[in-house]
Write a protein that holds these residues in place. Structure first.
Motif, PDB file in Angstrom:
ATOM      1  N   LEU A  25       4.019  37.797  34.208  1.00 31.30           N
ATOM      2  CA  LEU A  25       2.863  38.045  33.549  1.00 31.30           C
ATOM      3  C   LEU A  25       1.923  38.969  33.940  1.00 31.30           C
ATOM      4  CD1 LEU A  25       1.290  34.152  33.425  1.00 31.30           C
ATOM      5  CD2 LEU A  25       2.489  35.528  31.530  1.00 31.30           C
ATOM      6  N   LEU A  29       0.038  42.395  32.220  1.00 35.79           N
ATOM      7  CA  LEU A  29      -1.234  42.409  32.351  1.00 35.79           C
ATOM      8  C   LEU A  29      -1.725  43.966  32.930  1.00 35.79           C
ATOM      9  CD1 LEU A  29      -4.322  41.231  33.044  1.00 35.79           C
ATOM     10  CD2 LEU A  29      -3.491  41.265  35.371  1.00 35.79           C
ATOM     11  N   ALA A 103     -10.236  41.030  36.171  1.00 34.97           N
ATOM     12  CA  ALA A 103      -9.108  40.331  36.000  1.00 34.97           C
ATOM     13  C   ALA A 103      -8.988  39.052  37.227  1.00 34.97           C
ATOM     14  CB  ALA A 103      -7.871  40.831  35.872  1.00 34.97           C
ATOM     15  N   ILE A 105      -6.294  36.344  38.581  1.00 34.21           N
ATOM     16  CA  ILE A 105      -5.004  35.651  38.308  1.00 34.21           C
ATOM     17  C   ILE A 105      -4.729  34.522  39.295  1.00 34.21           C
ATOM     18  CG2 ILE A 105      -4.104  38.239  37.828  1.00 34.21           C
ATOM     19  CD1 ILE A 105      -2.794  38.306  40.546  1.00 34.21           C
ATOM     20  N   PHE A 134      -9.984  39.547  32.098  1.00 34.11           N
ATOM     21  CA  PHE A 134      -8.567  38.665  31.937  1.00 34.11           C
ATOM     22  C   PHE A 134      -8.507  37.522  32.822  1.00 34.11           C
ATOM     23  CE2 PHE A 134      -7.756  42.990  30.232  1.00 34.11           C
ATOM     24  CZ  PHE A 134      -7.274  42.769  28.854  1.00 34.11           C
ATOM     25  N   VAL A 136      -5.284  35.209  34.014  1.00 28.46           N
ATOM     26  CA  VAL A 136      -3.786  35.027  33.906  1.00 28.46           C
ATOM     27  C   VAL A 136      -3.403  33.931  34.619  1.00 28.46           C
ATOM     28  CG1 VAL A 136      -1.677  36.135  34.406  1.00 28.46           C
ATOM     29  CG2 VAL A 136      -3.649  37.603  34.004  1.00 28.46           C
ATOM     30  N   SER A 138      -0.355  31.061  35.831  1.00 28.22           N
ATOM     31  CA  SER A 138       0.881  30.224  35.663  1.00 28.22           C
ATOM     32  C   SER A 138       0.831  29.210  36.294  1.00 28.22           C
ATOM     33  CB  SER A 138       2.118  31.309  35.947  1.00 28.22           C
ATOM     34  OG  SER A 138       3.347  30.608  35.890  1.00 28.22           O
ATOM     35  N   ASN A 197       2.325  29.612  30.914  1.00 31.51           N
ATOM     36  CA  ASN A 197       1.949  30.851  31.329  1.00 31.51           C
ATOM     37  C   ASN A 197       0.871  31.272  30.448  1.00 31.51           C
ATOM     38  OD1 ASN A 197       3.809  31.152  33.429  1.00 31.51           O
ATOM     39  ND2 ASN A 197       5.386  31.887  32.020  1.00 31.51           N
ATOM     40  N   ILE A 199      -2.124  34.293  29.359  1.00 33.37           N
ATOM     41  CA  ILE A 199      -3.028  35.566  29.553  1.00 33.37           C
ATOM     42  C   ILE A 199      -4.274  35.422  28.348  1.00 33.37           C
ATOM     43  CG2 ILE A 199      -3.337  38.015  29.598  1.00 33.37           C
ATOM     44  CD1 ILE A 199      -0.418  38.432  30.088  1.00 33.37           C
TER      45      ILE A 199
END
Ligand SMILES: C[S@@+](CC[C@H](N)C(=O)[O-])C[C@H]1O[C@@H](n2cnc3c(N)ncnc32)[C@H](O)[C@@H]1O
Length: 215
Positions: A25, A29, A103, A105, A134, A136, A138, A197, A199
């Motif tokens: 991922l 990204l 972003a 994550i 973003f 992200v 998982s 998962n 995004i």
């Protein structure tokens, strides 16, 4: 054993995550992030993704409540002559500060958030993301109620099928999948997790406009 102690114990083992390449991922990204973007890695572990991102020139902040993990990440950054921030903190506490990122994550870390705090934590993650930025993620999915209840007893949160997609319905979902993961053991019995998962982009144009970019 409390989840914090358990995580510190596995973190103390050498190379406990055994993942030295970025998560897929993260590669997706970075292909689409502007230079100089700021990235927050929540539950950064040994810093595999953080180091990869910092090497690419992004401004990375890695947050983990395991002192050992943060030490390993710092060491790795120094060895590679990389400039990045490492913060030894709980995800929940760090998000209380008004720091904003392009972003954010969360790779295999949200399952460790207390179920009572998951909604609040996700709301904060979204609010600390800049416009057009973003998220992200998982994480794990509970395949049935028994698995979900057992996780809850250990103060861990597993998403329901379709739940994360619903939670991001006001964002532009660029990539989404639910699937059985690969075999893993991290020092114990080999097993597979059912994973989700995602995004997603905040206040972005409709998905069609992005298909070309993200494939
Ligand atoms: C399974 S590891 C994943 C690490 C890394 N993201 C990766 O994919 O390699 C989960 C990490 O989250 C950290 N963690 C779990 N709960 C946390 C919390 N509430 N606050 C900060 N870190 C947390 C653990 O210490 C551990 O390093």
């Amino acid at each position: 054993m409390a989840i914090n102690n358990y995580l510190d114990l596995i973190a103390s083992k050498e190379n406990f995550h055994q993942r030295f390449t970025p998560h897929p991922l993260i590669i997706k990204l970075t292909n689409n992030l502007q230079k100089n973007s700021t990235i927050l890695d929540l539950g950064s572990g040994e810093g595999n993704d953080s180091i990869y991102l910092a090497k690419k020139g992004f401004k990375v902040t890695a947050v983990d409540f395991s002192e050992k993990c943060i030490q390993k990440t710092k060491q790795l950054a120094e060895q590679n002559n990389i400039n990045m921030k490492t913060i030894n903190s709980k995800i929940e506490s760090f998000l209380e500060y008004h720091n904003y990122f392009d972003a954010i994550i969360c790779i295999n870390s949200l399952q460790f958030i207390n179920p009572k705090k998951i909604q609040e934590t996700l709301d904060l993650i979204k609010s600390r993301t800049n416009q057009k930025g973003f998220n992200v993620i998982s994480s794990f999915i509970a395949q049935n109620e028994i698995i979900k209840r057992n996780a809850k007893r250990n103060e861990m949160y597993l998403f329901d099928k379709g739940e994360l997609k619903k939670l991001y319905q006001n964002w532009n979902i660029i990539f989404y999948e639910e699937k059985l993961g690969d075999w893993e053991s991290h020092g114990g019995t080999p097993h597979k997790h059912y994973i989700v998962n995602l995004i997603a982009q905040k206040n972005a144009p409709k998905q069609d406009d992005f298909q070309e970019l993200f494939g």
